[in-house]
Design a protein around this motif. Sequence first.
Motif, mmCIF file in Angstrom:
data_model
loop_
_atom_site.group_PDB
_atom_site.id
_atom_site.type_symbol
_atom_site.label_atom_id
_atom_site.label_comp_id
_atom_site.label_asym_id
_atom_site.label_seq_id
_atom_site.Cartn_x
_atom_site.Cartn_y
_atom_site.Cartn_z
ATOM 1 N N GLY A 1 0.812 -1.210 0.000
ATOM 2 C CA GLY A 1 0.000 0.000 0.000
ATOM 3 C C GLY A 1 0.844 1.258 0.000
ATOM 4 O O GLY A 1 2.059 1.222 0.099
ATOM 5 N N GLY A 2 0.182 2.379 -0.144
ATOM 6 C CA GLY A 2 0.864 3.662 -0.189
ATOM 7 C C GLY A 2 1.203 4.050 -1.616
ATOM 8 O O GLY A 2 1.478 3.191 -2.452
ATOM 9 N N ASP A 3 1.150 5.325 -1.902
ATOM 10 C CA ASP A 3 1.489 5.848 -3.221
ATOM 11 C C ASP A 3 2.825 6.563 -3.147
ATOM 12 O O ASP A 3 3.061 7.350 -2.221
ATOM 13 C CB ASP A 3 0.407 6.812 -3.710
ATOM 14 N N TYR A 4 3.673 6.321 -4.151
ATOM 15 C CA TYR A 4 5.021 6.882 -4.165
ATOM 16 C C TYR A 4 5.285 7.513 -5.533
ATOM 17 O O TYR A 4 5.217 6.830 -6.556
ATOM 18 C CB TYR A 4 6.056 5.795 -3.872
ATOM 19 N N VAL A 5 5.589 8.812 -5.527
ATOM 20 C CA VAL A 5 5.882 9.531 -6.760
ATOM 21 C C VAL A 5 7.380 9.448 -7.022
ATOM 22 O O VAL A 5 8.189 9.727 -6.132
ATOM 23 C CB VAL A 5 5.433 11.011 -6.665
ATOM 24 N N MET A 6 7.754 9.088 -8.244
ATOM 25 C CA MET A 6 9.153 8.936 -8.597
ATOM 26 C C MET A 6 9.722 10.270 -9.082
ATOM 27 O O MET A 6 9.148 10.923 -9.944
ATOM 28 C CB MET A 6 9.324 7.892 -9.697
ATOM 29 N N SER A 7 10.842 10.654 -8.496
ATOM 30 C CA SER A 7 11.498 11.902 -8.868
ATOM 31 C C SER A 7 12.881 11.593 -9.426
ATOM 32 O O SER A 7 13.314 10.442 -9.455
ATOM 33 C CB SER A 7 11.633 12.820 -7.647
ATOM 34 N N GLU A 8 13.592 12.628 -9.829
ATOM 35 C CA GLU A 8 14.954 12.437 -10.345
ATOM 36 C C GLU A 8 15.900 11.914 -9.271
ATOM 37 O O GLU A 8 16.974 11.392 -9.575
ATOM 38 C CB GLU A 8 15.489 13.733 -10.933
ATOM 39 N N HIS A 9 15.505 11.999 -8.006
ATOM 40 C CA HIS A 9 16.343 11.548 -6.898
ATOM 41 C C HIS A 9 15.998 10.134 -6.422
ATOM 42 O O HIS A 9 16.637 9.620 -5.512
ATOM 43 C CB HIS A 9 16.232 12.524 -5.724
ATOM 44 N N THR A 10 15.005 9.508 -7.049
ATOM 45 C CA THR A 10 14.592 8.158 -6.675
ATOM 46 C C THR A 10 15.661 7.151 -7.097
ATOM 47 O O THR A 10 16.076 7.131 -8.255
ATOM 48 C CB THR A 10 13.252 7.792 -7.349
ATOM 49 N N ASP A 11 16.113 6.317 -6.162
ATOM 50 C CA ASP A 11 17.115 5.294 -6.474
ATOM 51 C C ASP A 11 16.509 4.195 -7.327
ATOM 52 O O ASP A 11 15.328 3.859 -7.191
ATOM 53 C CB ASP A 11 17.684 4.688 -5.191
ATOM 54 N N CYS A 12 17.330 3.621 -8.213
ATOM 55 C CA CYS A 12 16.867 2.598 -9.148
ATOM 56 C C CYS A 12 17.581 1.268 -8.915
ATOM 57 O O CYS A 12 18.785 1.238 -8.661
ATOM 58 C CB CYS A 12 17.120 3.041 -10.587
ATOM 59 N N TRP A 13 16.822 0.188 -9.051
ATOM 60 C CA TRP A 13 17.321 -1.178 -8.857
ATOM 61 C C TRP A 13 16.956 -2.023 -10.061
ATOM 62 O O TRP A 13 16.056 -1.691 -10.828
ATOM 63 C CB TRP A 13 16.697 -1.781 -7.602
ATOM 64 N N LEU A 14 17.617 -3.142 -10.217
ATOM 65 C CA LEU A 14 17.312 -4.110 -11.259
ATOM 66 C C LEU A 14 16.711 -5.321 -10.566
ATOM 67 O O LEU A 14 17.387 -6.010 -9.796
ATOM 68 C CB LEU A 14 18.598 -4.495 -12.013
#
Length: 168
Positions: free
Chosen positions: A136-149
């Motif tokens: 649950g919960g909503d999360y907006v992705m920004s240019e500072h959001t870390d990325c994973w594979l």
Amino acid sequence: MAATSHRILVTGSRDWTDTGAVREALDDIHVRTPHSRLLVVVHGAGPTGADAIASAWVREQQRPWLEVHPMPLGELIATLEAADPDLVLPDGFTHPHSYRDYYHERAFKPAGNVTVGDMLADARSALGTTYEGWKGGDYVMSEHTDCWLSGEGRATGDSISSLLLRLI
């Protein structure tokens, strides 16, 4: 009593080849760190150079713990924008989704034989998008959001920066 941590930051060139210097420094710190403290080795998750040497050293030890810092979405987009969009990579990514371990972070599904242009389109599509976390919960992705594979619903701990630095 909980153990306190002793954090060591490893920085250096991606072209660094002096394995002995990095290992000697980490060995020295390891010997001098009391067993009551958790030794944490922090680096930028690069596949070569000082980061890779530190990562290999950590895997060989019984006590230290590794902390990696994945590439933020804005840096990922900039890296892809600087590459040839028609370049086909045997190991790339697609389909942005909420990362299972950290809902507020972004994961991309591993994909084979994908172009840099397709990966860029997927990365750009995540910017400013709201994703629902796994519990649950909503999360907006920004240019500072870390990325994973990672596949959807999984938490592999694989940093996407390693993939890009190795292949682009």
